[in-house]
Structures are given as C-alpha cells and as structure tokens.
Write an enzyme that holds these catalytic residues in place. Structure first.
Site, PDB file in Angstrom:
ATOM      1  N   GLU A 150     -24.163 -33.876  22.386  1.00 32.47           N
ATOM      2  CA  GLU A 150     -24.929 -35.062  21.994  1.00 32.47           C
ATOM      3  C   GLU A 150     -24.415 -36.248  22.807  1.00 32.47           C
ATOM      4  O   GLU A 150     -24.861 -36.490  23.912  1.00 32.47           O
ATOM      5  CB  GLU A 150     -24.802 -35.270  20.481  1.00 32.47           C
ATOM      6  CG  GLU A 150     -25.784 -36.282  19.963  1.00 32.47           C
ATOM      7  CD  GLU A 150     -25.720 -36.384  18.443  1.00 32.47           C
ATOM      8  OE1 GLU A 150     -26.642 -35.891  17.788  1.00 32.47           O
ATOM      9  OE2 GLU A 150     -24.761 -36.974  17.922  1.00 32.47           O
ATOM     10  N   ARG A 169     -25.749 -22.261   9.191  1.00 30.48           N
ATOM     11  CA  ARG A 169     -25.296 -21.623  10.442  1.00 30.48           C
ATOM     12  C   ARG A 169     -25.879 -20.219  10.607  1.00 30.48           C
ATOM     13  O   ARG A 169     -26.010 -19.730  11.720  1.00 30.48           O
ATOM     14  CB  ARG A 169     -23.769 -21.504  10.460  1.00 30.48           C
ATOM     15  CG  ARG A 169     -23.028 -22.824  10.475  1.00 30.48           C
ATOM     16  CD  ARG A 169     -21.561 -22.583  10.801  1.00 30.48           C
ATOM     17  NE  ARG A 169     -20.723 -23.736  10.507  1.00 30.48           N
ATOM     18  CZ  ARG A 169     -20.498 -24.750  11.332  1.00 30.48           C
ATOM     19  NH1 ARG A 169     -21.090 -24.771  12.499  1.00 30.48           N
ATOM     20  NH2 ARG A 169     -19.708 -25.745  10.991  1.00 30.48           N
TER      21      ARG A 169
END
Ligand code: IMP
Ligand code: MG
Length: 183
Positions: free
Chosen positions: A105, A168
């Site tokens: 990011e 996840r």
C-alpha cells in the site's frame, strides 16, 4: 457475491481462477529470470502465506523458503509503526532473495523488510507482491519487480488478507463495499 466479515460488508473483486492464472504466469517469469540459481523466497507473514504456497508450486526450479513477520495494521488502518515480530532465521548472504508480499500500500512495511534483508548482503533482491495499490505508494521501491494485480485504493480481504484477523481463508479476494455518502 457479497459477504460479511466482522460486521463489515465486502464484495467480490478478484476470483481465485484469475489469481491462479496470474500466478502461473509469474511462476514462468521467475523460472526464466532465476534459471541456474537457487533463490530464497522470503514470505512476509501473515498475509502472504496462501500466495507463497501457490506461487512456489508454479516455480519448477530449485528454491528455498523462509519467513519474516512484521505488523503495522490494526483493523483496516495502517498505524504507520512497523514492528518486527518474527526475525529471519536464515543467512541470506550472497543469496538471490525474492520477498513475497500479499499487498503493498504505502510501501512502508516493504521498505522496512527490504532494509532488514539488505543488512544480510544478498546477491540480489527482488519483490513479488500479489497486489499493489499504486496510488497509495509513497516509497520509491525499485525492488518491486513482480506484481500480480494493481488495485484501486480500497481495503481488501481474502486469499491470505484479513480484516481484524478474519477472512484469510477466503479463496477469492473481496473489497470493502462502498458506503453511500449523503450529499
Ligand atoms: P503498507 O505498509 O502501507 O504498504 O501496508 C502493507 C501491509 O498492510 C500489508 O502487508 C498488509 O498486511 C496490510 N494491508 C495493506 N492494505 C491492506 C488491505 O487492503 N487489506 C488487508 N491488509 C492490508
Ligand atoms: Mg502483509
């Protein structure tokens, strides 16, 4: 398809079939680029575990694997403070290292991991990340050589990526649903 994780709504962004196809291509590229060498994959825990597993199955040349764990996120926000939680237990001196990340990011986490690995004096260092949010990147990281998908500035989960530790195990990747804002 829409799902809810920890009371937050998510919608489908990338299907597992698409992820698999992209990984096959990256695997072929790695086989060509690292022919005649024995690279070490360094998985950045926890998020990269699923990607790393699928990726290594697509790389037919001899290779090794090790892990490092760092953390910066709480919920769906980066705290900016990066902590090393599990150290590298392998000597990477003179090795061809490929850092495997789930997502980049700001690039702050990756920068931190790159700095740790550079202290080992590897022969070469490249990064393979499944996802990249290019508009959020604020580090100039020339090591990012392999990118699965560039995605918009949205919070995503699934395929190793979590929201508060959950999500996840999802095979596909989902993005946080847009909450309509009143004008
Ligand atoms: P950066 O330091 O801002 O590049 O953030 C990278 C780390 O934050 C990644 O390794 C992830 O663990 C986490 N992260 C960043 N974006 C997301 C997201 O959309 N979903 C889940 N985790 C994320
Ligand atoms: Mg991560």
């Amino acid at each position: 398809m829409n799902i809810q994780i920890d009371q937050k709504d998510f919608e489908l962004l990338i299907e597992y079939d698409q992820i698999k196809k992209r990984i096959r291509l990256i695997g072929i590229q790695l086989e060509v680029d690292y022919e005649g060498r024995v690279p070490v994959f360094v998985g950045v825990l926890n998020g990269s575990f699923m990607f790393l597993g699928d990726l290594m199955k697509e790389v037919g040349i001899s290779s090794e694997v090790t892990f490092i764990k760092v953390s910066s996120y709480e919920g769906d926000q980066s705290t900016g403070k990066i902590r090393k939680e599990i150290d590298l237990y392998m000597d990477l001196k003179d090795r061809d290292v490929i850092i495997v990340e789930d997502i980049v990011e700001s690039g702050n986490t990756l920068k931190h991991v790159i700095d740790i690995i550079k202290e080992h004096n590897p022969a070469s260092l490249n990064v393979c990340t499944l996802l990249l949010k290019p508009r959020k990147l604020n580090q100039d990281l020339e090591e990012i050589t392999y990118v699965g998908f560039e995605i918009p500035n949205e919070f995503v989960i699934g395929y190793g990526l979590d929201y508060n530790g959950l999500g996840r195990n999802l095979k596909d990747i989902y993005r946080a649903e847009h909450v309509p804002t009143e004008t």
